[in-house]
Structure formats: structure tokens, C-alpha cells
Motif scaffolding. Sequence first.
Motif, mmCIF file in Angstrom:
data_model
loop_
_atom_site.group_PDB
_atom_site.id
_atom_site.type_symbol
_atom_site.label_atom_id
_atom_site.label_comp_id
_atom_site.label_asym_id
_atom_site.label_seq_id
_atom_site.Cartn_x
_atom_site.Cartn_y
_atom_site.Cartn_z
ATOM 1 N N GLY A 159 22.798 3.525 34.199
ATOM 2 C CA GLY A 159 21.418 3.970 33.204
ATOM 3 C C GLY A 159 21.042 2.258 32.389
ATOM 4 O O GLY A 159 20.406 2.244 31.469
ATOM 5 N N THR A 160 21.184 1.909 33.880
ATOM 6 C CA THR A 160 20.570 0.376 33.146
ATOM 7 C C THR A 160 18.761 0.373 32.662
ATOM 8 O O THR A 160 18.349 -0.933 32.123
ATOM 9 C CB THR A 160 20.150 -0.830 34.497
ATOM 10 O OG1 THR A 160 19.988 -2.072 34.292
ATOM 11 C CG2 THR A 160 18.848 0.022 35.699
ATOM 12 N N ILE A 221 31.784 -2.954 32.889
ATOM 13 C CA ILE A 221 30.305 -2.439 33.351
ATOM 14 C C ILE A 221 30.166 -2.128 31.645
ATOM 15 O O ILE A 221 30.715 -2.068 30.723
ATOM 16 C CB ILE A 221 31.243 -0.399 33.449
ATOM 17 C CG1 ILE A 221 32.095 -0.668 34.646
ATOM 18 C CG2 ILE A 221 30.791 0.012 32.974
ATOM 19 C CD1 ILE A 221 32.666 0.103 34.912
ATOM 20 N N VAL A 222 29.058 -1.682 31.685
ATOM 21 C CA VAL A 222 28.418 -1.729 30.133
ATOM 22 C C VAL A 222 27.539 -0.426 30.587
ATOM 23 O O VAL A 222 26.862 -0.194 30.949
ATOM 24 C CB VAL A 222 26.902 -2.662 30.400
ATOM 25 C CG1 VAL A 222 26.047 -2.381 29.170
ATOM 26 C CG2 VAL A 222 27.679 -4.651 29.947
ATOM 27 N N VAL A 223 27.575 0.427 29.341
ATOM 28 C CA VAL A 223 26.671 1.772 29.100
ATOM 29 C C VAL A 223 26.062 1.936 27.452
ATOM 30 O O VAL A 223 26.228 1.420 27.093
ATOM 31 C CB VAL A 223 28.082 2.829 29.215
ATOM 32 C CG1 VAL A 223 26.765 4.204 29.364
ATOM 33 C CG2 VAL A 223 28.759 2.495 30.407
ATOM 34 N N HIS A 224 24.984 1.100 28.217
ATOM 35 C CA HIS A 224 23.945 1.072 26.560
ATOM 36 C C HIS A 224 22.971 2.053 26.517
ATOM 37 O O HIS A 224 22.348 2.191 27.095
ATOM 38 C CB HIS A 224 23.469 -0.624 26.914
ATOM 39 C CG HIS A 224 22.534 -0.571 25.791
ATOM 40 N ND1 HIS A 224 20.911 -0.168 25.865
ATOM 41 C CD2 HIS A 224 23.196 -1.675 24.568
ATOM 42 C CE1 HIS A 224 20.751 -1.211 24.343
ATOM 43 N NE2 HIS A 224 21.738 -1.733 23.829
ATOM 44 N N GLN A 225 23.301 2.800 25.336
ATOM 45 C CA GLN A 225 22.155 3.795 24.937
ATOM 46 C C GLN A 225 22.049 4.801 25.884
ATOM 47 O O GLN A 225 21.177 5.584 26.332
ATOM 48 C CB GLN A 225 20.989 3.120 24.138
ATOM 49 C CG GLN A 225 21.321 2.518 22.975
ATOM 50 C CD GLN A 225 21.829 3.345 22.237
ATOM 51 O OE1 GLN A 225 22.379 4.663 22.031
ATOM 52 N NE2 GLN A 225 21.898 2.963 21.089
ATOM 53 N N VAL A 226 23.092 5.413 27.253
ATOM 54 C CA VAL A 226 23.420 6.722 27.841
ATOM 55 C C VAL A 226 24.014 7.677 27.542
ATOM 56 O O VAL A 226 23.325 8.605 27.791
ATOM 57 C CB VAL A 226 23.837 5.914 29.085
ATOM 58 C CG1 VAL A 226 23.963 6.331 29.888
ATOM 59 C CG2 VAL A 226 22.710 4.880 29.791
ATOM 60 N N LEU A 272 24.173 14.684 18.822
ATOM 61 C CA LEU A 272 23.364 13.965 18.324
ATOM 62 C C LEU A 272 24.511 12.819 17.498
ATOM 63 O O LEU A 272 25.637 12.305 16.472
ATOM 64 C CB LEU A 272 22.989 15.364 16.839
ATOM 65 C CG LEU A 272 21.697 15.792 17.843
ATOM 66 C CD1 LEU A 272 22.154 16.293 16.142
ATOM 67 C CD2 LEU A 272 20.790 14.974 17.960
ATOM 68 N N GLY A 273 25.123 11.475 18.790
ATOM 69 C CA GLY A 273 25.559 10.864 18.231
ATOM 70 C C GLY A 273 27.236 11.109 18.871
ATOM 71 O O GLY A 273 27.528 12.090 18.921
ATOM 72 N N LEU A 274 28.260 10.010 18.156
ATOM 73 C CA LEU A 274 29.473 9.627 19.117
ATOM 74 C C LEU A 274 30.512 9.524 18.145
ATOM 75 O O LEU A 274 30.140 8.409 17.637
ATOM 76 C CB LEU A 274 29.618 8.793 20.319
ATOM 77 C CG LEU A 274 28.636 9.216 21.206
ATOM 78 C CD1 LEU A 274 29.205 7.927 22.725
ATOM 79 C CD2 LEU A 274 28.462 10.151 21.583
ATOM 80 N N LEU A 305 20.240 5.022 11.747
ATOM 81 C CA LEU A 305 20.319 5.630 12.332
ATOM 82 C C LEU A 305 21.948 4.797 12.083
ATOM 83 O O LEU A 305 21.127 3.048 12.386
ATOM 84 C CB LEU A 305 20.377 5.566 14.350
ATOM 85 C CG LEU A 305 19.741 6.892 14.247
ATOM 86 C CD1 LEU A 305 18.770 7.093 15.231
ATOM 87 C CD2 LEU A 305 20.355 8.066 14.020
ATOM 88 N N THR A 306 23.124 4.565 12.600
ATOM 89 C CA THR A 306 24.039 3.691 12.743
ATOM 90 C C THR A 306 24.228 3.848 13.943
ATOM 91 O O THR A 306 24.678 4.546 15.031
ATOM 92 C CB THR A 306 25.038 3.925 11.979
ATOM 93 O OG1 THR A 306 25.086 3.970 10.135
ATOM 94 C CG2 THR A 306 26.398 3.388 12.451
ATOM 95 N N VAL A 307 24.088 2.045 14.670
ATOM 96 C CA VAL A 307 24.525 2.214 15.771
ATOM 97 C C VAL A 307 25.786 1.695 16.215
ATOM 98 O O VAL A 307 26.707 0.826 14.984
ATOM 99 C CB VAL A 307 23.486 0.815 16.602
ATOM 100 C CG1 VAL A 307 23.997 0.615 18.443
ATOM 101 C CG2 VAL A 307 22.377 1.565 17.026
#
Length: 319
Positions: A159-160, A221-226, A272-274, A305-307
Motif C-alpha cells: 500500500g505504498t 515489510i512495511v504496512v503504513h496506514q493501510v 475505525l482504528g485497530l 487521532l492516536t497513531v
Amino acid sequence: MAGLDELVTVLKAAGEGTRLRLLALLADGDHSVKDLTEILKQSQPRVSRHLKLLADAGLIERNAEGAWAYYGLAPDGEAGALARWLIERVSDSDADRARDIERQEKVRAAQQAQASQYFAKVAGSWDLLKTLHVPEEAVEAAVVAALDGQKVETLIDLGTGTGRMLEVLKESYKRGIGIDSSREMLAVARSRLASAGINHAQVRLGDIGDVDLAAGPADVIVVHQVLHYFDDPGRMLAQARRLLKPGGRMVIVDFAPHDLEFLRSEHAHRRLGLSEAQMSAWSAAAGLNIDWVRQFPSQSTERGLTVCLWRLSDKLLNG
């Protein structure tokens, strides 16, 4: 070591003027056939024939994107090493090479203009989303720190999007691959990587919910905001796990649980968030351990929002 017949095939493929020019251009970054025909001022069938010979000899690789295909130098192998050896000996002052470089810059400038137009269309949404969470610099610094200063062989960014993670982590990998299902975003990513001079990363069109194993295996593997775009983030995480080398790591960045329903109705968020409990269950099911979690609370007092950043590792290796 290669056999005589194989070596002769490779040398014949590389030993022609146009094909050597193509190798030099692909050393500057991935290109489509359309790009290369514009740069070389040759017909599409002729350029395609040259590319096929180079690909058959293992000097370059082809990545299909529907009706399109992008070409780049072979990342490894003896043929790829020979290609790089040859390119290092091509002078940028050579008349043909200098002309190719000039035309390549014009093609990239046109792509940058197209990317700017696209950003203009989505600027409102992007600016809104950026006001909802912590400054990106803090999260990006944490993503870099998650790799402990190591430089890995292969990093895959699922999800680049605009390729930002490939840019942020450019010193952390020898080969980077970004995968996304949006052609528009990939156009932005290619332009961004080219402008930054990042030639050791490429982006591809693909479904990250049904990953192509040929892209891996990856050390990181990076999964950023996906994940929040998926109804079943656990399934997507399990898919991503299939691309990971034994002993590899995953870096996940996403929102903590929140109640901003408009993100679902107006910005295509499915979750709505994890929560930490959800991530623990999904990770365990995928055979991954959670090494640690970091939270980045919003600096905004309204609608903030909290990341969260999770670093995961191979469960089997750690026991």
C-alpha cells in the motif's frame, strides 16, 4: 559461473547500441515502454523487441501492470552484475547518452506535472487527514528506528501510496519494492522516487489483499496506514506474512480505535482504528510476535487521532 552458451547470449543481448542505451536508462530507474520510446525516438515494436532480448538474457526484469509493463535492471544474478559493470563504463558525455539523459529529464518533468495535478485534486482530503494525527516527522523517525539501524537486502512497502516510506527508509534497504492498487498513486510515487534520485526502489501495481509471492521474500515489510481500509485486517496481515523471510520483521503503522465516523463515510475507512487486542490476535494467527508498540497521541485537542506503531517478528524463529 555461467556456461559458454548462456554467457554468449548475455553478451549478444548487451552488445548492441540501442540495447546498451536502454540498460543505461534503466539504471536511472524503472521505465515503461512508452517512456523509452519517447526518450529513444524509436517505434514501440522496435523498443519492445530490444527489451525482450534483454529480459530473456536476464539483464533486465519486466513487471506487468495490466496492459502496461515497467522495466528495470535485474536486481541480482550474474547478468544483472554484468549490466551494471557495462553501465559504469558508459560516459554521460557520449552524444547518444547525453541526448537520452536530456529527454529522460523532460519525460520525468511531464510526469511530475501530472503528479502535481493529481495532488491538487486530493489536496483537501490529504490536508484534513494530516490535521487529525501527530506530526508525520515523529512517526517517520520511529519507523526508521524500528529497523535498529540495519540495512536489509529487500524491503517491501504494501500500500505504498505516494512512495513516502520508500523515501524515508532509503538508507535501510538495498532493494525496495512498493505495491499499490492505484495507478494514480503509483504515478506520484514514481515521480517522487525519480526526483529524489532513489534508483534502488521500484513500485508495482498489485492487490495487497492477494499478494503476488513473486515480489518476495522480504527481510522487512512495511504496512503504513493501510489496514484500516480493509474489512478484515487480519486476513491482509496473513497475506503480508507470506512475503516475509524466516526471521523477518514487519512494521505496522495505523490508528488506535476512535469514533470519527466521517472517516468511514467520506474517506473509505472500513475500520475505525485497530486495538491492541485485535493486533495481538491477528499477529498470533499469522505466526508473528509483537516485539513492541509505540503510541503517538494527537497534539490536537479536537478530533485528534492516536497513531500506533507495531513491530512484529517471525514467531517461529523466536519460539
